[in-house]
Write an enzyme that holds these catalytic residues in place. Sequence first.
Site, mmCIF file in Angstrom:
data_model
loop_
_atom_site.group_PDB
_atom_site.id
_atom_site.type_symbol
_atom_site.label_atom_id
_atom_site.label_comp_id
_atom_site.label_asym_id
_atom_site.label_seq_id
_atom_site.Cartn_x
_atom_site.Cartn_y
_atom_site.Cartn_z
ATOM 1 N N GLU A 189 0.905 -0.829 0.214
ATOM 2 C CA GLU A 189 0.147 -0.160 0.082
ATOM 3 C C GLU A 189 1.112 0.902 -0.099
ATOM 4 O OE1 GLU A 189 -2.908 -0.245 3.422
ATOM 5 O OE2 GLU A 189 -4.385 -0.867 1.655
ATOM 6 N N GLU A 262 -6.662 -7.613 -0.216
ATOM 7 C CA GLU A 262 -7.224 -7.721 1.558
ATOM 8 C C GLU A 262 -9.122 -7.022 1.112
ATOM 9 O OE1 GLU A 262 -4.966 -4.694 3.881
ATOM 10 O OE2 GLU A 262 -2.946 -5.466 3.354
HETATM 11 C C1 GLA Z 1 -4.176 -2.464 5.619
HETATM 12 C C2 GLA Z 1 -2.476 -2.769 5.239
HETATM 13 C C3 GLA Z 1 -2.863 -4.160 6.694
HETATM 14 C C4 GLA Z 1 -3.725 -4.149 7.820
HETATM 15 C C5 GLA Z 1 -4.858 -3.447 7.378
HETATM 16 C C6 GLA Z 1 -5.945 -2.630 8.495
HETATM 17 O O1 GLA Z 1 -4.529 -2.508 4.768
HETATM 18 O O2 GLA Z 1 -2.296 -3.466 4.131
HETATM 19 O O3 GLA Z 1 -1.487 -4.416 6.994
HETATM 20 O O4 GLA Z 1 -2.790 -3.318 7.747
HETATM 21 O O5 GLA Z 1 -4.541 -2.040 6.502
HETATM 22 O O6 GLA Z 1 -5.984 -4.427 9.422
#
Ligand code: GLA
Length: 776
Positions: A189, A262
Site C-alpha cells: 500500500e 485485502e
Molecule cells: C492495510 C494493510 C494491512 C493491515 C490493514 C488493517 O490494508 O495493508 O497490512 O494493516 O490495513 O488491518
Amino acid sequence: MTIESASRRRLLQGAGAAVGSLLLPLSAQAAARFTIGDTDFLLDGQRLQIRCGEMHFARVPREYWSHRLKAIKAMGLNTVCAYLFWNYHEWREGRYDWQGQRDAAEFCRLAQQEGLWVILRPGPYACAEWEMGGLPWWLLKKPGDAFLRTRDANFVQPARRYMKEVGRVLGPQQITHGGPILMVQVENEYGFFGEDLAYMREMKAMLQEAGFDVPLFQCNPTNAVVKSHIDGLFNVANFGSDPATGFKALDQVQKGPRMCGEYYSGWFDTWGAPHRRGSAAGAVADIQAMLKMNGSFSLYMAHGGTSFGLWGGCDRPFRPDTSSYDYDAPISEAGWMGEKFQAYREGIKPYLQPGETLPPPPPQNPVIAIAPFGFKESCPVQAALPAQAIKAASPLPLEQYDISRGVVSYRVTLPAGPAGTLEAAKVRDLAWVSIDGRQVGTFDTRYRRYSVELPARSKPVTLEILLYTIARVNFGVEIHDRKGLHGPVRFNGQPLENWDIRAIDFDADAVLPPLTWKKGRSAGAAFWRGSFDAARTGDSFLDLSGWGQGIVWVNGRCLGRYWSIGPTQTMYLPGPWIKAGHNEVVVLDLTGPRSARMAGLKTPILDQLHPELDLARPPSKVKPALDGVKPAHEGEFARGSAVQDVKFAQPVRGRQFCLEALDAFDGKSHAAVAELALLGVDGKTLNQSNWTIVYVSSEEASKEDGGALNAINGQATDYWHTAYSKGPLPKPPHRLIIDLGADAEVAGLRYTPRQGPDSVTGRIRRYRAYVGTLVN
Ligand code: GLA
C-alpha cells in the site's frame, strides 16, 4: 522418485487438481505454470479464480499451522496469503532467524500439502498491526524522520540485503521451482504513504534481483490505485466494501483479471476502543459479487491469530493494538469455525470451479478451564534492572543505546528548590514519574502529555522516570518511532543533566531478565510469579481482568501484552504451550494488580472496556465558540467515495482546524469521515505526526468504534461516526477540532469520505472549515 517430484505430485492432487488441471508430465511443469492473462489468472493455461485468505504464521503457534490451513481450505479458499515481517527474521542487524516459529519455508510446504497456493508479501514494509510495520527497529539508529520507505541508502541497502536472504530461503518455494508460491507482492500500500514511483520500481527490481521470478504485484486502497500504478507491475485493490468501485479503479490502469488484495472480514482492535466486528452477510455478498464479476479476492483476515510476544503494532497517531488479532475473522483467534465460518463456506460453495469439492472442516482443538490460582511471589522491577547504568548528559532515544524495547529507568538528582514543571521533549510511550520512590505523575504519549508538576523540595531528591515501550507505530510516516525519553528534559526551563539509564531489553523473543523472587507483594511495577497444574492440555484464555497493564509469560513463552482498559480481557494460551503437570506463569505489571490471581477460561473476552482503569486523562478544556467566526471555507462535498481536494480562497494560519458538518447525502442527521488531511501552500499534505483531537461534538463509542481519531489515522477503511446508539441522536452541526501541534499555513483540505456504496450513512454534504487558534 525424488522428494521434489513427490511434493509436486501432492501439489497437483491438491491445489492443482482443484482447478481441474490434469496430471502433467514433469517436463511440462517446468514452463511458467502461472501467468496473468488479459481477463484471468492462468494456471497451466486454465482459468484460475483466486479465492485467497490471509494468515500470518508468526501469529499462529507452529503446532497449529496445519490445522488453520485445513480450516482455510475447508472454508472454500484455494490460496493462502502471508506477510513476512522483516523484523521477525532480523531483529538484530545481520542475524537472520528462520527457525521454529519463524520457518517460513516450512509454512509454504505445509500449505502445499493442504492443497493451497501461496501469495507471499515479503515487504520490506508490511503494516499489518505489527511492530513498526515489520521494519527492524535498528534502522532508527540512523538519523532522519523521513527516510524509511524511501530511496535513501539507509533504508534501501539493509532492505536489499534482507530481500536477498528472503530469496535464498523462499525462492525455491515459488511455483517456478516446484513450490506453491504463485505471486509475490512488492512493498505494501505504498499509495497510502508516498508519491515517489521510482521507489516502487526500485523495490520491484530488488525482488527480481533476489530471484523472484513469478508474477509480481502491488496492492493499494481503491483510492490510491491510479496514482500508484507503474508500468509492468500488476495491481490489486484493497477495500472492505464496494467491490465495483475497487474493480473499476483497476480497469483504469490495466487489462487483466480483477482482484481484491485485502477484503476486510473484520478489523483490528486497539487498547481503549470498542471491539470491532465485521458483518458476515455483507462480506459474503461482496465476495459473491466479486466472484460473479470473474474477480479474485484475498480475505484480510481469514484467520487473524494473536500478536504473541511483543510483536503487536500501533496505529497512528498513537493507538497501540491489542495482542489479540482475532479480527472478527471467520476462523477465530483460537481456530474456531463458528457461524461466521459457515456463512463464508456456504457462500463460496456455489462458486467452486469444475471438479472442486470442499473438504470437511478439521475438528476443533480441545479447550480447558484452569482453576483460579494465586501469585504468591514477586520481584520489583527496580530489583530486576541491570546494576550497570548507561551515563548520559541528556537522554537520547533508546535506539542510540542499542536498546530495542522494554522497561527503562531514568534517574537524575534534582536539587532542593520550589515546585515547578518537569518537561521532556518527547516520551515514547508511557512513563511513571516519582520522587524518592513516591509517584507524582505520568507521561502519556497518547495525549502528547510530556510534562508533570513537581512539588517543592527541601533537600536534593532522586527523580526517577520509569518508562514502558508499548509498540512502534506501524503505519504512516510515524513509523519513524524512536522510543524512550527524548531529551532535553527540563525542570522549570533548565535542562536536567547527568542521567543514569538502566534498561530491561526484552529483545526479539521477550526474554525475561534474571529475577530474584520474594514471598508476597511488591508495591508498584513488579514481576509476579504463580503456577497452575494441568491434568491435560488444551487451549485456554487467561483472564487478566484483575490486573493492571503489562506482559505475560507461560513456561517462558511470552503471550503478549495486556491492559485492563480492554477491550481484550483475556489472553489466548495455546494448548501446545501448556505442559501436563506444573506450569509457571510470570506477569510484569506496571501499575500493580487489583487481585493477584488468574484463571483460564474456556471462552475469550474480547469486548469489555474499562476506561475507569486507564491512566488519568488530561481534561479537555476546549469549547468551540464559532458563532460569528468566518470559516476558511464553506462548501459542498461531491457525492461518492472518492478522495476530494478542496482549495481555500486563500491560505489561513492557525494552530487548530475545525470541520463542521452541516448535513449528509442520505438526509439523516449523522456525520462520518474516513480521513481528513490538510494541504499546505505547496499543495502537499501537512505532516500529521503531532496532531491530536481536542474536541469532538459526538462520537460513537459502543456499537462500533466511531472514534474521532479514526479521521486522522490514515486508514480509509475506518471512520469517525457521530454517536447513535445511546441517548438522543445528536443533531448537526457536528464538529471535530484537530490541534495541529504547531501553527500552520493551511491552504486547503483533503477529504476521504466514508467508504462504501452511496447508501452508507453519514457522508457529509454541506460543511464549513475553520482554521484558527483557540483561546482559553
Ligand atoms: C492495510 C494493510 C494491512 C493491515 C490493514 C488493517 O490494508 O495493508 O497490512 O494493516 O490495513 O488491518
